[in-house]
Design an enzyme around this catalytic site. Structure first.
Site, PDB file in Angstrom:
ATOM      1  N   SER A 156       0.860  -1.198   0.000  1.00 21.16           N
ATOM      2  CA  SER A 156       0.000   0.000   0.000  1.00 21.16           C
ATOM      3  C   SER A 156       0.885   1.233   0.000  1.00 21.16           C
ATOM      4  CB  SER A 156      -0.868   0.008   1.253  1.00 21.16           C
ATOM      5  OG  SER A 156      -1.557   1.237   1.382  1.00 21.16           O
TER       6      SER A 156
ATOM      7  N   TYR B  53      -1.895   0.005  10.816  1.00 25.16           N
ATOM      8  CA  TYR B  53      -2.123  -0.431   9.431  1.00 25.16           C
ATOM      9  C   TYR B  53      -0.866  -0.120   8.605  1.00 25.16           C
ATOM     10  CZ  TYR B  53      -3.857  -0.921   4.710  1.00 25.16           C
ATOM     11  OH  TYR B  53      -3.987  -1.304   3.386  1.00 25.16           O
TER      12      TYR B  53
HETATM   13  P1  NDP Z   1     -11.664  -5.793   0.473  1.00 30.01           P
HETATM   14  O1  NDP Z   1     -12.149  -5.584   1.864  1.00 30.01           O
HETATM   15  O2  NDP Z   1     -12.602  -5.482  -0.633  1.00 30.01           O
HETATM   16  O3  NDP Z   1     -11.127  -7.304   0.313  1.00 30.01           O
HETATM   17  C1  NDP Z   1     -10.337  -7.882   1.298  1.00 30.01           C
HETATM   18  C2  NDP Z   1     -10.233  -9.378   1.063  1.00 30.01           C
HETATM   19  O4  NDP Z   1      -9.379  -9.941   2.062  1.00 30.01           O
HETATM   20  C3  NDP Z   1     -11.561 -10.099   1.141  1.00 30.01           C
HETATM   21  O5  NDP Z   1     -11.667 -11.016   0.082  1.00 30.01           O
HETATM   22  C4  NDP Z   1     -11.499 -10.834   2.468  1.00 30.01           C
HETATM   23  O6  NDP Z   1     -12.181 -12.067   2.369  1.00 30.01           O
HETATM   24  C5  NDP Z   1      -9.986 -11.104   2.585  1.00 30.01           C
HETATM   25  N1  NDP Z   1      -9.603 -11.319   3.965  1.00 30.01           N
HETATM   26  C6  NDP Z   1      -9.579 -10.408   4.984  1.00 30.01           C
HETATM   27  N2  NDP Z   1      -9.240 -11.010   6.128  1.00 30.01           N
HETATM   28  C7  NDP Z   1      -9.042 -12.322   5.836  1.00 30.01           C
HETATM   29  C8  NDP Z   1      -8.688 -13.460   6.610  1.00 30.01           C
HETATM   30  N3  NDP Z   1      -8.454 -13.361   7.932  1.00 30.01           N
HETATM   31  N4  NDP Z   1      -8.579 -14.651   6.000  1.00 30.01           N
HETATM   32  C9  NDP Z   1      -8.807 -14.760   4.682  1.00 30.01           C
HETATM   33  N5  NDP Z   1      -9.139 -13.730   3.883  1.00 30.01           N
HETATM   34  C10 NDP Z   1      -9.269 -12.530   4.470  1.00 30.01           C
HETATM   35  O7  NDP Z   1     -10.336  -4.919   0.368  1.00 30.01           O
HETATM   36  P2  NDP Z   1      -9.323  -4.648  -0.869  1.00 30.01           P
HETATM   37  O8  NDP Z   1      -9.553  -5.572  -1.983  1.00 30.01           O
HETATM   38  O9  NDP Z   1      -9.328  -3.194  -1.099  1.00 30.01           O
HETATM   39  O10 NDP Z   1      -7.961  -5.010  -0.141  1.00 30.01           O
HETATM   40  C11 NDP Z   1      -7.085  -6.000  -0.632  1.00 30.01           C
HETATM   41  C12 NDP Z   1      -5.681  -5.687  -0.181  1.00 30.01           C
HETATM   42  O11 NDP Z   1      -5.293  -4.431  -0.713  1.00 30.01           O
HETATM   43  C13 NDP Z   1      -5.520  -5.562   1.334  1.00 30.01           C
HETATM   44  O12 NDP Z   1      -4.282  -6.148   1.685  1.00 30.01           O
HETATM   45  C14 NDP Z   1      -5.492  -4.058   1.572  1.00 30.01           C
HETATM   46  O13 NDP Z   1      -4.752  -3.742   2.725  1.00 30.01           O
HETATM   47  C15 NDP Z   1      -4.792  -3.602   0.312  1.00 30.01           C
HETATM   48  N6  NDP Z   1      -4.989  -2.219  -0.098  1.00 30.01           N
HETATM   49  C16 NDP Z   1      -6.246  -1.688  -0.281  1.00 30.01           C
HETATM   50  C17 NDP Z   1      -6.387  -0.393  -0.730  1.00 30.01           C
HETATM   51  C18 NDP Z   1      -7.714   0.254  -0.915  1.00 30.01           C
HETATM   52  O14 NDP Z   1      -7.768   1.508  -0.912  1.00 30.01           O
HETATM   53  N7  NDP Z   1      -8.785  -0.480  -1.135  1.00 30.01           N
HETATM   54  C19 NDP Z   1      -5.205   0.421  -1.067  1.00 30.01           C
HETATM   55  C20 NDP Z   1      -3.947  -0.239  -0.832  1.00 30.01           C
HETATM   56  C21 NDP Z   1      -3.860  -1.510  -0.399  1.00 30.01           C
HETATM   57  P3  NDP Z   1     -13.150 -12.695   3.474  1.00 30.01           P
HETATM   58  O15 NDP Z   1     -13.700 -11.572   4.289  1.00 30.01           O
HETATM   59  O16 NDP Z   1     -14.165 -13.454   2.689  1.00 30.01           O
HETATM   60  O17 NDP Z   1     -12.237 -13.591   4.237  1.00 30.01           O
HETATM   61  C1  8X3 Z   2      -5.190   1.533   1.752  1.00 30.80           C
HETATM   62  C2  8X3 Z   2      -4.986   2.940   1.341  1.00 30.80           C
HETATM   63  O1  8X3 Z   2      -4.712   5.317   2.173  1.00 30.80           O
HETATM   64  O2  8X3 Z   2      -6.343   3.954   3.315  1.00 30.80           O
HETATM   65  O3  8X3 Z   2      -3.977   0.872   1.910  1.00 30.80           O
HETATM   66  O4  8X3 Z   2      -3.997   3.596   3.655  1.00 30.80           O
HETATM   67  S1  8X3 Z   2      -5.021   3.986   2.690  1.00 30.80           S
END
Ligand code: NDP
Ligand code: 8X3
Length: 254
Positions: free
Chosen positions: A138, A151
């Site tokens: 991120s 985070y």
């Molecule tokens: P979402 O919340 O849309 O998706 C997160 C996914 O992670 C879900 O499929 C969830 O599945 C899975 N997950 C969470 N906890 C667990 C667990 N304990 N075991 C198994 N699966 C898990 O978020 P994003 O797609 O946006 O996030 C994906 C990644 O990108 C993360 O690592 C996030 O930190 C990162 N990120 C996101 C950004 C954003 O702005 N959206 C920006 C930068 C990075 P389920 O709940 O079914 O288990």
């Molecule tokens: C997710 C983006 O800006 O919320 O990693 O940290 S931010």
């Protein structure tokens, strides 16, 4: 040539959009997440649209025994690409007001969970001297921001783990790419605000964030390069965002 792509966090956001783009391009999938109904629905949907194999694996990446037994249950362990997308932010508060439960969730999921999955998949790739690990970091792993604290720390850890993997796996011919997205509208903020959809919406007001599909297209791109090339580290934001703290919102008071 179809590859086998193992995607964690495939029930939502970047992971789900990645499953869709790889399926559309004829690749076989192993999709993982905790929500079984979503895994099954995505499997049915993608199988009905594309002539590919899909194996859904339902497990919590914080539980190492569950991770090991899920991956060991695979009949075909020939994984070409591992996309470590599962992750979350839990809470947004100053570090002195932080909740241990939130901290634990982020550390256990974003750091330990990513390590548990990688620990089982890396030997499979080492055996065949080939593979590509894509870790979703991120912009929060590049600069800390107010209230981002743990985070950010978990994503700084992903940054260090990605660099370490690249060095240690170098002799085995395994590519390691870290992709660091800025703000993208997925379920991320709703999870961060413990299900408060109104608060979550505010995170994206006054500017156009990225979509899950935008990030998935970048993930797909890094896997489509020639064999001898590897994008090691890639930061991607929408045009409205410069880094963790500068977002050009039309509504400046937000
Ligand atoms: P979402 O919340 O849309 O998706 C997160 C996914 O992670 C879900 O499929 C969830 O599945 C899975 N997950 C969470 N906890 C667990 C667990 N304990 N075991 C198994 N699966 C898990 O978020 P994003 O797609 O946006 O996030 C994906 C990644 O990108 C993360 O690592 C996030 O930190 C990162 N990120 C996101 C950004 C954003 O702005 N959206 C920006 C930068 C990075 P389920 O709940 O079914 O288990
Ligand atoms: C997710 C983006 O800006 O919320 O990693 O940290 S931010």
């Amino acid at each position: 040539m179809p590859k086998t792509i193992f995607i964690t966090g495939a029930t939502s956001g970047f992971g789900k959009a990645s499953a869709e783009i790889f399926a559309k391009n004829g690749h076989n999938l192993i999709i993982a997440g905790r929500r079984k109904d979503r895994l099954e629905a995505l499997t049915d949907e993608l199988k009905s649209q594309h002539n590919i194999n899909i194996v859904p694996l339902c497990f919590d990446i914080r539980d190492n025994n569950a991770v090991v037994s899920a991956i060991n249950s695979l009949q075909n362990k020939n994984i070409d690409v591992l996309i470590n997308s599962a992750g979350l932010a839990s809470g947004l508060s100053k570090i002195q007001d932080g909740q241990l439960d939130d901290w634990g969730k982020m550390i256990d999921t974003n750091i330990k969970g990513l390590l548990y999955v990688s620990k089982v998949v890396m030997p499979l790739m080492i055996n065949k001297k080939k593979g590509h690990i894509i870790n979703i970091g991120s912009t929060a792993g590049k600069e800390t921001y107010e209230k981002g604290n743990i985070y950010c720390a978990s994503k700084y850890a992903v940054d260090a783990i990605s660099k370490s993997m690249r060095i240690d796996l170098l002799e085995h011919g395994i590519k390691v790419t870290q992709i660091c997205p800025g703000a993208a509208e997925t379920e991320f903020s709703e999870v961060r605000f413990h299900g408060d959809a109104e608060k979550a919406k505010k995170a994206y007001l006054g500017y156009e964030p990225m979509s899950a599909e935008d990030v998935a297209s970048i993930i797909y791109y890094v896997t489509s390069l020639p064999e001898n090339l590897c994008i090691n580290d890639l930061v991607v934001t929408s045009l409205a965002q410069a880094n963790s703290f500068y977002i050009n919102r039309k509504n400046k008071e937000l």
